[in-house]
Design a protein around this motif. Structure first.
Motif, PDB file in Angstrom:
ATOM      1  N   ARG A   6       0.898  -1.323  -0.018  1.00 52.65           N
ATOM      2  CA  ARG A   6       0.036  -0.125  -0.127  1.00 52.65           C
ATOM      3  C   ARG A   6       0.656   1.333  -0.105  1.00 52.65           C
ATOM      4  N   ALA A   7       2.038   1.377   0.220  1.00 48.08           N
ATOM      5  CA  ALA A   7       2.792   2.326   0.336  1.00 48.08           C
ATOM      6  C   ALA A   7       4.502   1.822   0.324  1.00 48.08           C
ATOM      7  N   LEU A   8       5.447   2.555  -0.126  1.00 41.35           N
ATOM      8  CA  LEU A   8       6.714   2.000  -0.079  1.00 41.35           C
ATOM      9  C   LEU A   8       7.642   3.193  -0.520  1.00 41.35           C
ATOM     10  N   TRP A  14      14.270   0.511  -4.654  1.00 39.57           N
ATOM     11  CA  TRP A  14      15.550   0.165  -5.634  1.00 39.57           C
ATOM     12  C   TRP A  14      16.182  -0.937  -4.850  1.00 39.57           C
ATOM     13  N   LYS A  15      16.301  -0.905  -3.449  1.00 41.56           N
ATOM     14  CA  LYS A  15      16.964  -2.209  -2.564  1.00 41.56           C
ATOM     15  C   LYS A  15      16.285  -3.385  -2.935  1.00 41.56           C
ATOM     16  N   GLU A  16      14.803  -3.092  -3.046  1.00 37.36           N
ATOM     17  CA  GLU A  16      14.382  -4.727  -2.971  1.00 37.36           C
ATOM     18  C   GLU A  16      14.363  -5.165  -4.536  1.00 37.36           C
ATOM     19  N   LEU A  17      14.570  -4.458  -5.489  1.00 36.74           N
ATOM     20  CA  LEU A  17      14.757  -4.884  -6.926  1.00 36.74           C
ATOM     21  C   LEU A  17      16.307  -5.184  -7.149  1.00 36.74           C
ATOM     22  N   GLU A  40       4.973  10.881  -3.621  1.00 41.06           N
ATOM     23  CA  GLU A  40       4.868  11.929  -2.568  1.00 41.06           C
ATOM     24  C   GLU A  40       6.252  12.232  -2.186  1.00 41.06           C
ATOM     25  N   ALA A  41       6.697  13.666  -2.192  1.00 41.95           N
ATOM     26  CA  ALA A  41       8.001  13.872  -1.582  1.00 41.95           C
ATOM     27  C   ALA A  41       7.764  13.820  -0.108  1.00 41.95           C
ATOM     28  N   THR A  42       8.774  13.330   0.576  1.00 45.67           N
ATOM     29  CA  THR A  42       8.802  13.118   2.041  1.00 45.67           C
ATOM     30  C   THR A  42      10.528  13.017   2.474  1.00 45.67           C
ATOM     31  N   VAL A  43      10.633  12.899   3.849  1.00 42.58           N
ATOM     32  CA  VAL A  43      12.013  12.732   4.406  1.00 42.58           C
ATOM     33  C   VAL A  43      11.876  11.025   5.136  1.00 42.58           C
ATOM     34  N   TYR A  50      11.010   9.647  -1.928  1.00 42.73           N
ATOM     35  CA  TYR A  50       9.688   9.773  -2.172  1.00 42.73           C
ATOM     36  C   TYR A  50       8.783   8.427  -1.748  1.00 42.73           C
ATOM     37  N   LEU A  51       7.612   8.698  -1.310  1.00 44.01           N
ATOM     38  CA  LEU A  51       6.646   7.836  -0.831  1.00 44.01           C
ATOM     39  C   LEU A  51       5.860   7.166  -2.022  1.00 44.01           C
ATOM     40  N   LEU A  52       5.895   6.063  -2.432  1.00 40.38           N
ATOM     41  CA  LEU A  52       5.044   5.643  -3.377  1.00 40.38           C
ATOM     42  C   LEU A  52       4.088   4.807  -3.020  1.00 40.38           C
ATOM     43  N   ARG A  53       2.658   5.384  -3.696  1.00 45.46           N
ATOM     44  CA  ARG A  53       1.444   4.727  -3.332  1.00 45.46           C
ATOM     45  C   ARG A  53       0.950   4.151  -4.570  1.00 45.46           C
ATOM     46  N   PRO A  54      -0.092   3.120  -4.543  1.00 49.41           N
ATOM     47  CA  PRO A  54      -0.629   2.708  -5.721  1.00 49.41           C
ATOM     48  C   PRO A  54      -1.620   3.915  -6.385  1.00 49.41           C
ATOM     49  N   ALA A  55      -1.829   4.200  -7.383  1.00 49.82           N
ATOM     50  CA  ALA A  55      -2.685   5.279  -7.825  1.00 49.82           C
ATOM     51  C   ALA A  55      -4.091   4.718  -7.742  1.00 49.82           C
TER      52      ALA A  55
END
Length: 99
Positions: A6-8, A14-17, A40-43, A50-55
């Motif tokens: 749900r978020a990554l 890139w570490k997982e891949l 979504e830009a984040t720290v 970036y926090l990646l979420r499904p669209a």
């Protein structure tokens, strides 16, 4: 992966891949361009990422319609047997007629 979790964070992607951060960034950018994810830009751990979420995708309810009738299987809680249902047979007939 992103849908399952749900978020990554992009850095986790890139570490997982097992790819470079540059390649991971390109993958995330392509997924965003295709409308598959939101970035979504984040720290995270003191680093900008970036926090990646499904669209969120709009649902196409027209796929449940035959003319002006909605599929009788929608919301029936298993009360209709799709093999013997006259309502479903009529709905399918209507669907074929509309094409």
């Amino acid at each position: 992966m992103i849908k399952d979790r749900r978020a990554l964070y992009q850095s986790e992607l890139w570490k997982e891949l097992d790819v470079s951060s540059r390649t991971g960034s390109r993958i995330a950018s392509k997924l965003e361009e295709k409308g598959e994810i939101r970035r979504e830009a984040t720290v995270h751990n003191g680093n900008r990422t970036y926090l990646l979420r499904p669209a969120k995708k709009d649902l196409d309810f027209s796929l449940l319609m035959a003319g002006d009738k909605i599929s009788p299987l929608v919301g029936n809680d298993g009360e209709i047997d799709p093999i013997t249902s006259d309502e479903l047979s009529e709905w399918i007939f209507q669907l074929v007629q509309n094409q």
